[in-house]
Design an enzyme around this catalytic site. Sequence first.
Site, PDB file in Angstrom:
ATOM      1  N   CYS A 247      38.739  42.121  53.257  1.00  0.00           N
ATOM      2  CA  CYS A 247      39.306  41.395  52.135  1.00  0.00           C
ATOM      3  C   CYS A 247      38.159  40.870  51.292  1.00  0.00           C
ATOM      4  O   CYS A 247      37.420  39.997  51.738  1.00  0.00           O
ATOM      5  CB  CYS A 247      40.146  40.255  52.711  1.00  0.00           C
ATOM      6  SG  CYS A 247      40.754  39.180  51.467  1.00  0.00           S
ATOM      7  N   GLY A 248      37.994  41.436  50.101  1.00  0.00           N
ATOM      8  CA  GLY A 248      36.840  41.116  49.265  1.00  0.00           C
ATOM      9  C   GLY A 248      36.875  39.719  48.669  1.00  0.00           C
ATOM     10  O   GLY A 248      35.896  38.972  48.746  1.00  0.00           O
TER      11      GLY A 248
ATOM     12  N   HIS B 166      42.689  52.366  49.491  1.00  0.00           N
ATOM     13  CA  HIS B 166      43.031  52.129  48.084  1.00  0.00           C
ATOM     14  C   HIS B 166      43.349  53.449  47.396  1.00  0.00           C
ATOM     15  O   HIS B 166      42.687  54.449  47.630  1.00  0.00           O
ATOM     16  CB  HIS B 166      41.865  51.457  47.347  1.00  0.00           C
ATOM     17  CG  HIS B 166      41.585  50.075  47.830  1.00  0.00           C
ATOM     18  ND1 HIS B 166      42.207  48.975  47.307  1.00  0.00           N
ATOM     19  CD2 HIS B 166      40.788  49.621  48.816  1.00  0.00           C
ATOM     20  CE1 HIS B 166      41.790  47.889  47.941  1.00  0.00           C
ATOM     21  NE2 HIS B 166      40.919  48.247  48.864  1.00  0.00           N
TER      22      HIS B 166
ATOM     23  N   ASN C  74      46.861  50.066  49.425  1.00  0.00           N
ATOM     24  CA  ASN C  74      46.770  49.220  48.243  1.00  0.00           C
ATOM     25  C   ASN C  74      46.768  50.166  47.039  1.00  0.00           C
ATOM     26  O   ASN C  74      46.189  51.258  47.118  1.00  0.00           O
ATOM     27  CB  ASN C  74      45.466  48.420  48.264  1.00  0.00           C
ATOM     28  CG  ASN C  74      45.377  47.473  49.457  1.00  0.00           C
ATOM     29  OD1 ASN C  74      46.058  46.454  49.492  1.00  0.00           O
ATOM     30  ND2 ASN C  74      44.551  47.795  50.438  1.00  0.00           N
TER      31      ASN C  74
ATOM     32  N   CYS D 248      41.952  41.483  43.482  1.00  0.00           N
ATOM     33  CA  CYS D 248      41.690  42.134  44.762  1.00  0.00           C
ATOM     34  C   CYS D 248      40.245  42.613  44.750  1.00  0.00           C
ATOM     35  O   CYS D 248      39.886  43.477  43.938  1.00  0.00           O
ATOM     36  CB  CYS D 248      42.652  43.312  44.941  1.00  0.00           C
ATOM     37  SG  CYS D 248      42.386  44.233  46.461  1.00  0.00           S
TER      38      CYS D 248
ATOM     39  N   GLY E 228      39.717  46.103  46.045  1.00  0.00           N
ATOM     40  CA  GLY E 228      40.333  46.975  45.049  1.00  0.00           C
ATOM     41  C   GLY E 228      39.448  47.146  43.822  1.00  0.00           C
ATOM     42  O   GLY E 228      39.390  48.233  43.234  1.00  0.00           O
TER      43      GLY E 228
HETATM   44  O1  ZDP Z   1      44.240  46.046  52.654  1.00  0.00           O
HETATM   45  C1  ZDP Z   1      45.112  45.156  52.576  1.00  0.00           C
HETATM   46  O2  ZDP Z   1      46.114  45.148  53.314  1.00  0.00           O
HETATM   47  C2  ZDP Z   1      44.923  44.056  51.519  1.00  0.00           C
HETATM   48  N1  ZDP Z   1      46.174  43.442  51.201  1.00  0.00           N
HETATM   49  C3  ZDP Z   1      43.943  43.079  52.095  1.00  0.00           C
HETATM   50  C4  ZDP Z   1      43.544  41.991  51.155  1.00  0.00           C
HETATM   51  C5  ZDP Z   1      42.583  42.508  50.083  1.00  0.00           C
HETATM   52  C6  ZDP Z   1      42.165  41.429  49.128  1.00  0.00           C
HETATM   53  N2  ZDP Z   1      43.068  41.230  48.059  1.00  0.00           N
HETATM   54  C7  ZDP Z   1      40.791  41.702  48.562  1.00  0.00           C
HETATM   55  O3  ZDP Z   1      40.368  40.911  47.705  1.00  0.00           O
HETATM   56  O4  ZDP Z   1      40.086  42.617  48.969  1.00  0.00           O
HETATM   57  C8  ZDP Z   1      42.097  40.142  49.755  1.00  0.00           C
END
Ligand code: ZDP
Length: 279
Positions: A74-75, A164, A195, A222, A225
């Site tokens: 989670c970035g 992604h 994602n 994200c 993302g």
């Molecule tokens: O890969 C997933 O299931 C995401 N929902 C994780 C969370 C990603 C996040 N939004 C980010 O910033 O990378 C926190």
Amino acid sequence: MSIAFSKYHGLGNDFILIDNRHAPEPIISAELAVKWCDRNFGIGADGVIFLLNDSEHGHQMRIYNSDGSEPEMCGNGIRCLAKFMQDLGIPTVEGKYTIQTGAGLIVPQMDVDGQVTVDMGKPFLMAAEIPTTLRDSNHKVIDVPLEVGGKTWNVTTVSMGNPHCMIFVDNVESINLAEVGVLFEHHPAFPKRTNTEFVEIVDRSYVKMRVWERGAGATLACGTGACATVVAAVLNDLCDRTCTVNLPGGDLKIDWLEESDRILMTGPAELVFTGNALI
Ligand code: ZDP
């Protein structure tokens, strides 16, 4: 009984942070995390993040999405975790923390201007690494047609530890995220779900992105993302390796380093409030 928590956000992607260093596993269950993330019946967040000790590397991050699933990485969350560690008084080594995650060792650096620059590691590009069935396992998925919701979209897939799927469109505002995002998330081409990012190229150093997150739905930002978006745009020769990604919550600066293949992500992380939640 109650548990102390801190609420942080990175560009409006918000998380409940828990100091879990005294226990080897998250001290709250995935079910309770779902309740806490609820914006009406709970604290309200896109996820719950735990700071754990790691025998080898000092610290470890675990995270639950707002649906209770556990992503690898989670970035935006790791920038919030770095701020949380600073607020807990945990010393850095030369301004950096080293944190074990499901996507390997990630290194956030505390910048002098208050932002956090995270070495997000290398992207994974092979179909089996995403994972996706859109190509044979050791092939990249670049600009490949995929039918979703009765329409053919051209997709490029990248893993930042988590999956992604990027789609380049003329106008991100024209996409009905809630309608189509969920169809991508659960499409059989993505065995671990995905994602999904819709990307509008403004110029070679500035792109707009709107995200439907696996396990959390539409969020304001994200981090993984944004990194995956720049990788996908470079692979399609649509942007440069240094690029700003505009999200509903603000901008993230991404640098995909040529020599090391690693990605640097720079953005803010803010404490919103602290509290005690009943369990
Ligand atoms: O890969 C997933 O299931 C995401 N929902 C994780 C969370 C990603 C996040 N939004 C980010 O910033 O990378 C926190």
